[in-house]
Design an enzyme around this catalytic site. Structure first.
Site, short mmCIF file in Angstrom:
data_model
loop_
_atom_site.label_atom_id
_atom_site.label_comp_id
_atom_site.label_asym_id
_atom_site.label_seq_id
_atom_site.Cartn_x
_atom_site.Cartn_y
_atom_site.Cartn_z
N ASP A 2 -8.84 -0.72 16.47
CA ASP A 2 -9.73 -1.29 15.45
C ASP A 2 -11.15 -0.89 15.83
OD1 ASP A 2 -11.00 -3.15 13.49
OD2 ASP A 2 -8.98 -3.93 13.32
N HIS A 49 -5.50 -0.30 1.24
CA HIS A 49 -5.91 -0.90 -0.05
C HIS A 49 -7.42 -1.23 -0.07
CE1 HIS A 49 -5.37 -5.54 0.80
NE2 HIS A 49 -6.06 -4.94 1.73
C1 LIG Z 1 -7.82 -6.29 5.76
S1 LIG Z 1 -7.95 -6.13 7.50
C2 LIG Z 1 -6.25 -5.84 7.94
C3 LIG Z 1 -5.97 -6.27 9.34
C4 LIG Z 1 -4.49 -6.18 9.75
N1 LIG Z 1 -3.94 -4.87 9.62
C5 LIG Z 1 -3.69 -7.16 8.93
O1 LIG Z 1 -2.92 -6.80 8.06
O2 LIG Z 1 -3.88 -8.35 9.16
C6 LIG Z 1 -8.68 -4.52 7.68
C7 LIG Z 1 -8.94 -4.12 9.14
O3 LIG Z 1 -9.50 -2.80 9.16
C8 LIG Z 1 -10.49 -2.77 10.16
N2 LIG Z 1 -11.43 -1.68 9.89
C9 LIG Z 1 -12.40 -1.65 8.93
N3 LIG Z 1 -13.07 -0.49 9.00
C10 LIG Z 1 -12.52 0.23 10.02
C11 LIG Z 1 -12.78 1.52 10.57
N4 LIG Z 1 -13.77 2.29 10.09
N5 LIG Z 1 -12.01 1.95 11.60
C12 LIG Z 1 -11.01 1.17 12.08
N6 LIG Z 1 -10.72 -0.07 11.61
C13 LIG Z 1 -11.46 -0.53 10.59
C14 LIG Z 1 -11.14 -4.13 10.08
O4 LIG Z 1 -11.87 -4.44 11.26
C15 LIG Z 1 -9.92 -5.03 9.86
O5 LIG Z 1 -9.36 -5.46 11.08
#
Ligand SMILES: C[S@@+](CC[C@H](N)C(=O)[O-])C[C@H]1O[C@@H](n2cnc3c(N)ncnc32)[C@H](O)[C@@H]1O
Length: 399
Positions: A261, A307
């Site tokens: 992450d 999404h």
């Molecule tokens: C909607 S959450 C989903 C978290 C997890 N997969 C779940 O289903 O509970 C989206 C995740 O993407 C991560 N994220 C956002 N931008 C990112 C990036 N540029 N690189 C890696 N992770 C990222 C956020 O920190 C967050 O933890």
């Protein structure tokens, strides 16, 4: 009102209910509930339905206010009807105000009123004592509703272009933000906690993918899998709940589990006991800025991540992933809604709009998933659609 039509709908609802009783499958539960909703809708005068719909933000407000006034914990513990004065003392709040809020709650199934101004809990009032459901109401109320209200004005200003830039979503328009939604959340600890609790609840009520996807056949049973091979890399994994759930279900699976992450999230989770106990490595990786650092994993897993991003942004994510994938071995596993081409259900449609508001994201139909994956040089192995109304899995590999 066409009574014959209504009787027909009611008979269909009864048949579906019988099927649910005999099979106990989520598919029949969901279908019976939808049919019952059609019955209720057909019984209502359209004018009243539109009035109630237009007033419906009042219901969310009443639930949020009742939560703020500590109504739900008092109700949930009750074994006998709770008098109004006792509910009002929980904050304390003005009894007349609590009475008015309680009327809205009773009318919408959040409490029963067996005698005037006396209340009993329902399944919904008990649910509102759960951290995850409090988080859902709180996050939607504080972080989403103001921007949802601005959507028509925002779309007018963009000449009704479908939003695809995460820096220019309705959220940015509403609060005049110069950062993306996730950065904004990270700058607001209370909002971040509400959001994380909300996300955690969305998962808790649905089966873990390891319970229904054939993990052994599709991932574990491969001659090239060794103890040193990265088995599963979870991108945008958050606190790592999906990996921990995976380890619990497959404790003897060969290969490493890796959580990825943003560095701010990794700083928070690194050293967490539950991750160490499950032997999960945490790696900071920004999927827009860097090429995937873990080479040749059996599976790269995204849940509720793609999404959040338009096709243009998702293409960058895949282009950064592909160099790490081993042809004929590595797979991409995406756990997401697969929106049906016709008559999509209410929850996925509303989630689609919520991700649009927050980060210009979108839920995709099977065709849209196919188009996106083909365009980045991936091949869909199979669309796995789970029974009921939950997320599906898109399994893909290098084309
Ligand atoms: C909607 S959450 C989903 C978290 C997890 N997969 C779940 O289903 O509970 C989206 C995740 O993407 C991560 N994220 C956002 N931008 C990112 C990036 N540029 N690189 C890696 N992770 C990222 C956020 O920190 C967050 O933890």
């Amino acid at each position: 009102m066409d009574i014959q039509h209504l009787q027909g709908l009611l008979a269909e609802a009864k048949t579906l209910l019988d099927s649910y009783e005999s099979t106990q499958t989520d598919t029949f539960r969901v279908q019976a509930q939808e049919k019952a909703t059609q019955v209720a809708r057909a019984l209502e005068r359209p004018k009243d339905a539109i009035l109630k719909l237009s007033f419906s933000p009042v219901i969310v407000m009443a639930v949020k206010t009742a939560d703020d006034m500590n109504v739900f914990p008092v109700l949930a513990q009750a074994t006998a009807p709770v008098p109004l004065a006792e509910l009002a003392a929980a904050k304390p709040a003005d009894p007349l105000l609590v009475e008015r809020i309680m009327r809205v709650l009773v009318a919408n199934g959040f409490a029963e009123e067996p005698a005037p101004s006396e209340y009993l809990p329902t399944a919904l009032s008990r649910e509102m004592t759960q951290r995850t459901s409090i988080g859902a109401v709180g996050s939607l109320f504080h972080e989403f509703l103001p921007s949802i209200q601005k959507v028509p004005e925002y779309l007018q200003s963009t000449n009704y272009r479908n939003p695809d830039d995460p820096m220019l979503a309705p959220l940015q328009y509403t609060h005049n933000l110069k950062v993306d939604g996730f950065t904004w959340l990270c700058q607001n600890p209370e909002a971040l906690t509400r959001f994380n609790n909300f996300m955690e609840g969305q998962r808790a009520d649905r089966p873990h993918w390891g319970d229904w996807f054939p993990v052994r056949e599709q991932l574990l049973d491969h001659p090239d899998m060794t103890a040193e091979t990265p088995l599963l890399v979870d991108l945008g994994a958050g606190r790592g709940h999906d990996l921990i759930g995976f380890r619990k279900r497959f404790p003897d699976a060969p290969g490493k589990l890796i959580l990825e992450d943003l560095s701010s999230v990794i700083d928070e989770v690194r050293g967490a006991q539950d991750l160490e106990a499950a032997s999960i490595d945490a790696v900071a990786h920004d999927f827009f800025a860097e090429v995937q650092p873990v080479q040749g994993a059996r599976a790269y897993y995204f849940k509720n991540v793609l999404h959040d991003w338009s096709d243009e942004k998702a293409t960058i994510i895949f282009n950064h992933l592909k160099p790490a994938m081993k042809r004929g071995f590595s797979k991409v596993i995406m756990e997401e809604y697969i929106i049906p081409d016709q008559n999509a259900r209410s929850l996925p449609c509303m989630t689609d709009i919520a991700v649009m508001v927050f980060c210009s994201g979108l839920e995709r139909t099977q065709q849209r998933w196919s188009n996106l994956l083909t365009s980045v040089g991936l091949r869909v192995i199979k669309f796995w659609v789970r029974e009921g109304d939950g997320l599906g899995i898109i399994e893909a590999e290098l084309a």
